[in-house]
Design an enzyme around this catalytic site. Structure first.
Site, PDB file in Angstrom:
ATOM      1  N   ARG A 106       0.847  -1.194   0.000  1.00  0.00           N
ATOM      2  CA  ARG A 106       0.000   0.000   0.000  1.00  0.00           C
ATOM      3  C   ARG A 106       0.884   1.246   0.000  1.00  0.00           C
ATOM      4  O   ARG A 106       1.649   1.448   0.946  1.00  0.00           O
ATOM      5  CB  ARG A 106      -0.884   0.000   1.244  1.00  0.00           C
ATOM      6  N   HIS A 151       1.781  -2.050   5.644  1.00  0.00           N
ATOM      7  CA  HIS A 151       1.574  -2.401   4.237  1.00  0.00           C
ATOM      8  C   HIS A 151       2.558  -1.674   3.322  1.00  0.00           C
ATOM      9  O   HIS A 151       2.952  -2.200   2.279  1.00  0.00           O
ATOM     10  CB  HIS A 151       0.151  -2.053   3.811  1.00  0.00           C
ATOM     11  N   ASP A 158      -3.600  -8.263   3.426  1.00  0.00           N
ATOM     12  CA  ASP A 158      -4.913  -8.565   3.990  1.00  0.00           C
ATOM     13  C   ASP A 158      -5.506  -9.677   3.142  1.00  0.00           C
ATOM     14  O   ASP A 158      -5.589  -9.538   1.912  1.00  0.00           O
ATOM     15  CB  ASP A 158      -5.821  -7.332   3.949  1.00  0.00           C
ATOM     16  N   GLU A 240      -7.038  -7.679  13.794  1.00  0.00           N
ATOM     17  CA  GLU A 240      -7.623  -7.861  12.459  1.00  0.00           C
ATOM     18  C   GLU A 240      -7.358  -9.286  11.995  1.00  0.00           C
ATOM     19  O   GLU A 240      -6.211  -9.643  11.701  1.00  0.00           O
ATOM     20  CB  GLU A 240      -7.023  -6.860  11.469  1.00  0.00           C
ATOM     21  N   HIS A 243      -5.174  -9.618   8.649  1.00  0.00           N
ATOM     22  CA  HIS A 243      -3.919  -8.861   8.496  1.00  0.00           C
ATOM     23  C   HIS A 243      -2.712  -9.703   8.918  1.00  0.00           C
ATOM     24  O   HIS A 243      -2.599 -10.105  10.073  1.00  0.00           O
ATOM     25  CB  HIS A 243      -4.020  -7.602   9.366  1.00  0.00           C
TER      26      HIS A 243
END
Length: 269
Positions: A106, A151, A158, A240, A243
């Site tokens: 990301r 990320h 994810d 999460e 993740h």
């Protein structure tokens, strides 16, 4: 004659300067767009069987629009992370499942987009699905949004599990009614994954991987994903269930900002 020549020379110089000003931004922008280090790869070149549903390329995410930096719907990872994910996929394929990634590398510009959105308290278009029980003023304090993301280092992803044969998920249409991400699977937005108890990017404590309220098949599905990945060096973020980060990270302290695009990769993968 000298005066005329000087005047002409002055006009030519001025025109050249004007031309430089009007063309420089595009040239500079193209020249300075960051590129990925050579050990970043497109996941599909390492394992084309892993399903990719790149949510931040679409408007079906907590912001409600495509996120900055996502120029193509593709998963990019450091090669060690991609190769470890390939090994996990082989394990799951033997059990009748496939991995599906929602997000991988990301860029920092995407994280900045999240931060701007979180500070805009008037924009709550996707609250009904992704954070129905969370006051938007609490997103930073509660850890749902941060100014840096693992990320961006390239080894975090994810993901979820899909039972084979993988059926397509119907597309999201902006403006459609929203259902809480923790609603029963048959009520929330359809996803071809196994039931994990909540949808992806659910801002709720029910998304904590080992939340005791998640039992039965939902807990078993989370533990299948967790055990499969942890056996290969991945570490889960406890808050999460989706993740995971591959360890050791090749770039533990570097946050990259090259776009999610094949053009960012060596050889245009």
């Amino acid at each position: 004659m000298t005066r005329l020549t000087s005047a002409v020379r002055g006009l030519v110089t001025a025109f050249a300067a004007l031309l430089a000003v009007t063309t420089a931004p595009a040239t500079a922008g193209a020249a300075t767009e960051p590129k990925a280090p050579k050990d970043f790869v497109a996941l599909r070149t390492v394992d084309p069987t892993i399903v990719q549903e790149m949510r931040y390329f679409t408007p079906h995410n907590f912001v409600g629009e495509r996120i900055d930096g996502y120029e193509q719907p593709m998963c990019i990872l450091t090669r060690p992370a991609a190769e470890a994910l390939h090994k996990a996929q082989l394990t799951l394929l033997r059990k009748g499942y496939t991995l599906k990634v929602y997000d991988c590398y990301r860029p920092q510009r995407a994280v900045n987009h999240f931060v701007r959105w979180a500070k805009d308290l008037d924009d709550q278009a996707m609250k009904g699905e992704f954070y129905p029980n969370v006051d938007k003023t609490r997103l930073f304090a509660d850890g749902y949004i941060a100014e840096k993301s693992g990320h961006s280092r390239g080894s975090t992803m994810d993901l979820t599990i899909v039972k084979l044969p993988a059926r397509p998920t119907r597309p999201y249409h902006p403006g459609q009614p929203l259902v809480p991400c923790f609603a029963p699977k048959e009520e929330r937005f359809p996803d071809n994954s196994v039931d994990m108890g909540t949808g992806f990017d659910c801002f709720d404590t029910l998304a904590h991987t080992l939340d005791p309220r998640i039992q039965g098949e939902q807990r078993a599905n989370r533990l299948l994903l967790k055990s499969t990945l942890e056996n290969l060096g991945f570490v889960n973020l406890a808050e999460e269930w989706w993740h995971y980060t591959y360890k050791p990270e090749p770039y533990p302290d570097t946050y990259f900002d090259f776009p999610v695009s094949s053009k960012s990769l060596v050889g245009g993968q």
